[in-house]
Scaffold this motif. Structure first.
Motif, short mmCIF file in Angstrom:
data_model
loop_
_atom_site.label_atom_id
_atom_site.label_comp_id
_atom_site.label_asym_id
_atom_site.label_seq_id
_atom_site.Cartn_x
_atom_site.Cartn_y
_atom_site.Cartn_z
N LYS A 45 29.48 -43.71 1.11
CA LYS A 45 30.49 -42.79 1.62
C LYS A 45 30.68 -41.63 0.64
O LYS A 45 30.62 -41.80 -0.57
N CYS A 46 30.93 -40.46 1.21
CA CYS A 46 31.24 -39.28 0.40
C CYS A 46 31.94 -38.27 1.29
O CYS A 46 31.84 -38.34 2.53
N GLU A 47 32.64 -37.35 0.71
CA GLU A 47 33.28 -36.29 1.49
C GLU A 47 32.24 -35.23 1.87
O GLU A 47 31.34 -34.91 1.09
N ARG A 48 32.39 -34.69 3.07
CA ARG A 48 31.50 -33.61 3.48
C ARG A 48 31.69 -32.41 2.55
O ARG A 48 32.80 -32.12 2.10
N SER A 49 30.59 -31.71 2.28
CA SER A 49 30.67 -30.52 1.43
C SER A 49 29.66 -29.49 1.91
O SER A 49 28.75 -29.81 2.69
N ILE A 50 29.83 -28.27 1.45
CA ILE A 50 28.96 -27.16 1.86
C ILE A 50 28.07 -26.73 0.70
O ILE A 50 28.55 -26.46 -0.40
N LEU A 51 26.79 -26.69 0.96
CA LEU A 51 25.82 -26.14 0.03
C LEU A 51 25.68 -24.66 0.33
O LEU A 51 25.42 -24.28 1.48
N ASP A 52 25.84 -23.80 -0.67
CA ASP A 52 25.73 -22.36 -0.49
C ASP A 52 24.65 -21.81 -1.41
O ASP A 52 24.79 -21.85 -2.63
N GLY A 53 23.57 -21.32 -0.83
CA GLY A 53 22.46 -20.80 -1.64
C GLY A 53 22.49 -19.29 -1.81
O GLY A 53 21.49 -18.71 -2.25
N THR A 54 23.62 -18.64 -1.50
CA THR A 54 23.68 -17.18 -1.59
C THR A 54 24.44 -16.75 -2.84
O THR A 54 25.35 -17.43 -3.31
N TRP A 55 24.04 -15.62 -3.38
CA TRP A 55 24.84 -14.90 -4.37
C TRP A 55 24.39 -13.45 -4.41
O TRP A 55 23.41 -13.08 -3.77
N GLY A 56 25.10 -12.61 -5.13
CA GLY A 56 24.85 -11.18 -5.07
C GLY A 56 23.97 -10.62 -6.16
O GLY A 56 23.74 -9.41 -6.19
N ARG A 57 23.47 -11.41 -7.05
CA ARG A 57 22.66 -10.88 -8.15
C ARG A 57 21.17 -11.04 -7.86
O ARG A 57 20.76 -11.96 -7.17
N GLU A 58 20.39 -10.16 -8.46
CA GLU A 58 18.95 -10.19 -8.25
C GLU A 58 18.34 -11.27 -9.14
O GLU A 58 17.87 -11.04 -10.25
N ALA A 59 18.40 -12.48 -8.65
CA ALA A 59 17.92 -13.63 -9.42
C ALA A 59 17.64 -14.78 -8.48
O ALA A 59 18.27 -14.90 -7.43
N SER A 60 16.70 -15.62 -8.86
CA SER A 60 16.41 -16.84 -8.12
C SER A 60 16.41 -17.99 -9.11
O SER A 60 15.49 -18.11 -9.92
N LEU A 61 17.46 -18.78 -9.07
CA LEU A 61 17.64 -19.87 -10.01
C LEU A 61 17.95 -21.16 -9.28
O LEU A 61 18.54 -21.14 -8.20
N PHE A 62 17.57 -22.28 -9.89
CA PHE A 62 17.99 -23.56 -9.36
C PHE A 62 19.41 -23.83 -9.82
O PHE A 62 19.72 -23.73 -11.01
N THR A 63 20.28 -24.15 -8.90
CA THR A 63 21.65 -24.51 -9.21
C THR A 63 21.90 -25.91 -8.68
O THR A 63 21.04 -26.48 -8.00
N VAL A 64 23.05 -26.48 -9.00
CA VAL A 64 23.32 -27.87 -8.65
C VAL A 64 24.71 -28.01 -8.07
O VAL A 64 25.67 -27.48 -8.62
N MET A 65 24.82 -28.69 -6.94
CA MET A 65 26.12 -29.05 -6.41
C MET A 65 26.36 -30.53 -6.70
O MET A 65 25.43 -31.34 -6.74
N ARG A 66 27.61 -30.89 -6.93
CA ARG A 66 27.96 -32.23 -7.40
C ARG A 66 29.05 -32.80 -6.52
O ARG A 66 30.02 -32.12 -6.19
N PHE A 67 28.89 -34.07 -6.10
CA PHE A 67 29.93 -34.70 -5.29
C PHE A 67 29.98 -36.20 -5.59
O PHE A 67 28.98 -36.84 -5.95
#
Length: 582
Positions: free
Chosen positions: A494-516
């Motif tokens: 079980k876990c709470e629903r969450s939203i993954l957002d892969g957008t941002w405004g800077r000219e960069a492509s990086l791996f980021t991490v969401m935690r739940f």
């Protein structure tokens, strides 16, 4: 010293004769006289004084001036001295001097390499590496970092990046066929990617581990943030390895990314270098700084250190007359690009990579020198007894707890984690890049309704303390073509629903991490579904790329709760500075 002693004895003898004394009268007892002579000779050996050690005539003159001893004793002493060779002072073995490979033309002076050591501390663990090398033993070296460590910006990542150059320096000075020299860089990564999956990158018997994360870590994150906690967790896990490896921190620095306080480049005190160096101070880690070594060379525009142009097209924020405009950084020509330090706003060119390698070499040079000259900077007699602590100190960041690693699946190991999928495919983001890690492979969905189901074991090992269990889902974030996704647990946990957002405004492509937070299960199944709704930065496209999944267990205790860390955290976010594809 001998002549002064002789003169003093003669003066005493003449004074006694003027007073009517016998020249045979005792000035001192024989035992005392020979103790004085012995002390003088020992002192000469210690001070390496040739006047006492090597002049037999001085010894003869002294014995003749000792009437208290008598003629037979003096003669015997003279004969004994004549029979013995002059004492020899043991010469230390010649110092091992390290050198750069013949094809190198060093760009830093020794003074500049020393300036680049922004913190040294005791240097004890690095000296142990130096001791192994000096005694002919092989060493195991592992380099962790982002695309700078993988060779990004150089014309050959396998030959001209700073890591292969440093390995070349090591083999040049200490050749050994059994050295283990491995580059474990992951493009676009932050410290968290290694903190959660250290066992996949560094063996327990490593001798030296180098870290390069400054240009990927979020610059304005406070110390209690997940980003800084992850960096500290990485340090603590490395320092606790059974092999007690030396940890060497390297701070790369981007001139064009260092903006703020009214200037659009070259801000010397831009973060996060200062913050990360505080961890070095706390844990006694030798630390190297490109900024400290080369800032003034860049500012002066010296050849190979020029920063006014870059080799690759790059957009930048320019501050002009109170306004901000976006425009290209001036480009160098193919003929002149090697005179400039950077290949783009972040990555060093060939010259920049060589400077980083020279800084690394300088640290090893210092450790080797300390071992040979001083036997190490700190002896047992120099240490506090009993020691304050046999183990690591408590975490520097308040309320942090050492996390217990669980499942870690990244790179090739991440592919089988997806058990079912509709629309998602396992593809590279940069298929033409050099090497698997720089190609950025992952599971990709591009249309609303595409979904993928991932399955992991979220249980802790037997006997572990009570803890909160978290899933860290790594995904790509970029400035164009990205979208959002719904993340939910569909079976086994079980876990709470969450939203993954892969957008941002800077000219960069990086791996980021969401935690739940998640409950424990041997087969926790998580579904990721691409949504039609836009993210925080509206973009054309809906792409979602999943790159890795990790499970960690945070022991229950002061501060290590959901309230202090949050249910969902984004790791590895960086500022809007036009960073390009780390």
């Amino acid at each position: 010293m001998a002549s002064e002693f002789i003169t003093a004895l003669r003066g005493k003898q003449e004074e006694q004769q003027r007073r009517g004394g016998s020249p045979r009268a005792s000035l001192l007892s024989p035992a005392t006289i020979y103790l004085l002579i012995g002390a003088l000779l020992v002192g000469a050996v210690i001070t390496m004084s040739p006047a006492l050690v090597h002049r037999r005539e001085d010894f003869q003159a002294i014995t003749k001036l000792l009437p208290c001893v008598g003629e037979p004793a003096a003669a015997a002493a003279e004969q004994q001295a004549a029979a013995q060779p002059a004492p020899l002072i043991a010469q230390p073995p010649p110092l091992r001097t390290l050198s750069f490979p013949p094809e190198w033309q060093p760009l830093l002076t020794r003074e500049e390499r020393l300036r680049g050591i922004s913190y040294w501390g005791s240097g004890g663990r690095l000296q142990r590496v130096a001791q192994k090398l000096l005694t002919g033993q092989p060493v195991k070296v592992f380099t962790l970092g982002g695309s700078v460590t993988s060779g990004g910006g150089s014309s050959s990542s396998t030959k001209l990046g700073y890591v292969p150059r440093f390995f070349e320096f090591l083999q040049h000075n200490f050749p050994h066929k059994e050295h283990v020299l491995e580059n474990k860089a992951i493009a676009a990564s932050t410290a968290f990617m290694y903190a959660a999956c250290l066992q996949h990158h560094v063996p327990e018997d490593a001798d030296l581990v180098t870290l390069e994360f400054s240009v990927n870590e979020k610059p304005d994150a406070p110390y209690p943030s997940p980003e800084r906690r992850a960096f500290e967790q990485l340090l603590r896990r490395l320092l606790r390895l059974p092999g007690r490896p030396a940890v060497l921190v390297l701070h790369h620095w981007g001139w064009w990314n260092a903006l703020g306080d009214g200037i659009d480049r070259g801000l010397f005190y831009s973060q996060p270098e200062g913050q990360l160096t505080a961890f070095s101070n706390y844990y006694d880690l030798p630390t190297l700084s490109l900024r400290s070594a080369a800032y003034h060379l860049m500012d002066a525009g010296l050849p190979k250190f020029q920063i006014g142009r870059v080799g690759l097209p790059q957009q930048h924020l320019f501050f002009e007359k109170g306004k901000v405009r976006v425009g290209p950084i001036p480009l160098a020509t193919p003929e002149t690009k090697n005179e400039y330090f950077y290949a783009d706003a972040t990555h060093p060119g060939n010259s920049g990579h060589q400077v980083l390698a020279e800084l690394m070499a300088g640290a090893l040079m210092r450790a080797v020198w300390e071992v040979q000259v001083e036997g190490g900077a700190v002896s047992d007699a120099d240490r506090r007894q009993p020691p304050v602590s046999q183990d690591l100190p408590r975490p520097m960041v308040p309320f942090s707890r050492d996390e217990l690693p669980g499942v870690c699946a990244m790179q090739e190991e991440f592919k089988p984690i997806v058990k079912k999928a509709k629309g998602f495919e396992y593809l590279p983001e940069r298929p033409d890049a050099d090497g698997f890690m720089r190609q950025k492979w992952g599971w990709r969905g591009t249309k609303p309704g595409d979904w993928a189901e991932l399955e992991v074991d979220t249980r802790a090992s037997d006997g572990s303390p009570p803890a909160n269990t978290y899933i860290w889902l790594s995904h790509l974030a970029s400035y164009q073509g990205m979208g959002t996704a719904l993340v939910e647990c569909v079976s086994g946990c079980k876990c709470e629903r969450s939203i993954l957002d892969g957008t941002w405004g800077r000219e960069a492509s990086l791996f980021t991490v969401m935690r739940f937070h998640v409950t424990r299960s041997p087969a926790c199944r998580i579904r990721v579904t691409v949504l039609s709704q836009p993210g925080r930065k509206k973009q054309k496209g809906h792409k979602v790329t999943l790159a890795a999944i990790m499970v960690t267990h945070v022991p229950l205790g002061e501060g290590a709760t959901e309230g202090s860390l949050g249910l969902v955290q984004n790791i590895g976010l960086s500022h809007d500075r036009g960073w390009k594809d780390r």
